[in-house]
Design a protein around this motif. Sequence first.
Motif, short mmCIF file in Angstrom:
data_model
loop_
_atom_site.label_atom_id
_atom_site.label_comp_id
_atom_site.label_asym_id
_atom_site.label_seq_id
_atom_site.Cartn_x
_atom_site.Cartn_y
_atom_site.Cartn_z
N GLN A 222 31.22 -19.79 -5.70
CA GLN A 222 30.20 -20.61 -5.07
C GLN A 222 28.82 -20.22 -5.60
O GLN A 222 28.56 -19.04 -5.85
N HIS A 223 27.95 -21.21 -5.76
CA HIS A 223 26.55 -20.96 -6.10
C HIS A 223 25.82 -20.70 -4.79
O HIS A 223 26.02 -21.40 -3.82
N HIS A 224 24.95 -19.69 -4.77
CA HIS A 224 24.28 -19.29 -3.53
C HIS A 224 22.83 -18.96 -3.82
O HIS A 224 22.51 -18.31 -4.82
N VAL A 225 21.94 -19.41 -2.94
CA VAL A 225 20.52 -19.08 -3.07
C VAL A 225 20.16 -18.11 -1.95
O VAL A 225 20.38 -18.39 -0.77
N GLN A 226 19.62 -16.96 -2.34
CA GLN A 226 19.20 -15.94 -1.38
C GLN A 226 17.72 -15.67 -1.64
O GLN A 226 17.37 -15.00 -2.61
N GLY A 227 16.86 -16.23 -0.79
CA GLY A 227 15.42 -16.11 -1.03
C GLY A 227 15.06 -16.87 -2.29
O GLY A 227 15.37 -18.04 -2.44
N SER A 228 14.41 -16.19 -3.23
CA SER A 228 14.04 -16.83 -4.50
C SER A 228 15.07 -16.57 -5.59
O SER A 228 14.92 -17.03 -6.71
N GLN A 229 16.12 -15.84 -5.26
CA GLN A 229 17.15 -15.46 -6.24
C GLN A 229 18.38 -16.36 -6.10
O GLN A 229 18.85 -16.59 -4.99
N GLU A 230 18.89 -16.83 -7.24
CA GLU A 230 20.12 -17.62 -7.25
C GLU A 230 21.26 -16.73 -7.72
O GLU A 230 21.09 -15.93 -8.64
N TRP A 231 22.43 -16.87 -7.07
CA TRP A 231 23.59 -16.03 -7.35
C TRP A 231 24.82 -16.87 -7.58
O TRP A 231 24.97 -17.94 -7.01
#
Length: 189
Positions: free
Chosen positions: A101-110
């Motif tokens: 899964q693509h995940h956005v945590q704050g300004s960081q994409e994972w």
Amino acid sequence: LFYTTREVGATLARQAKSGGAVVGADATLKDLGREIADLKITPGSLVAIIDADERVVALEDVERLVAVETGGALRLAQVGDLAMPALSAAAALSTDGVQRQHHVQGSQEWELISVPLALRADGRALRVLMAVADNELFGEARKLLQRQLFITLGLIVLSVPAGFWLTQRIVQPLRLLAEEAKLVASFDF
């Protein structure tokens, strides 16, 4: 705790199908940490092995594996205890098969990955969790794409003047030939 080395770890054993032999191996937390480090795709990747209760069984940073409760008792850390939100998000993925899964945590994409393991710890299913920062994962590809774009633009910019010069070199003798052909056609020698 292994008696001879005084290291924390686990003994893994499996009986042969014939029942006449048992194969066993001792794995210390440090050994598991080194193996986990080898699974990292990029330097900033986060990798952990957790059980069905989201207790961390293996982590590169072995010191973070054990949590101390208020009474001083020791326990395996939960994924949420690690202060690694991307790994916590990976732990929340479905346990059915391989999940990505693509995940956005704050300004960081994972990019998050959860992979079930065939091994079990105390009868509990294990999963490998991985979180890879997009900027590390795709950074080199983006740099390569930019470099190719600049090379293409440079070639276009250089080819326009070169093409103009080449056509002038070809057209000039043809003009002279055409003028001489006109003179010959008009009997002007």
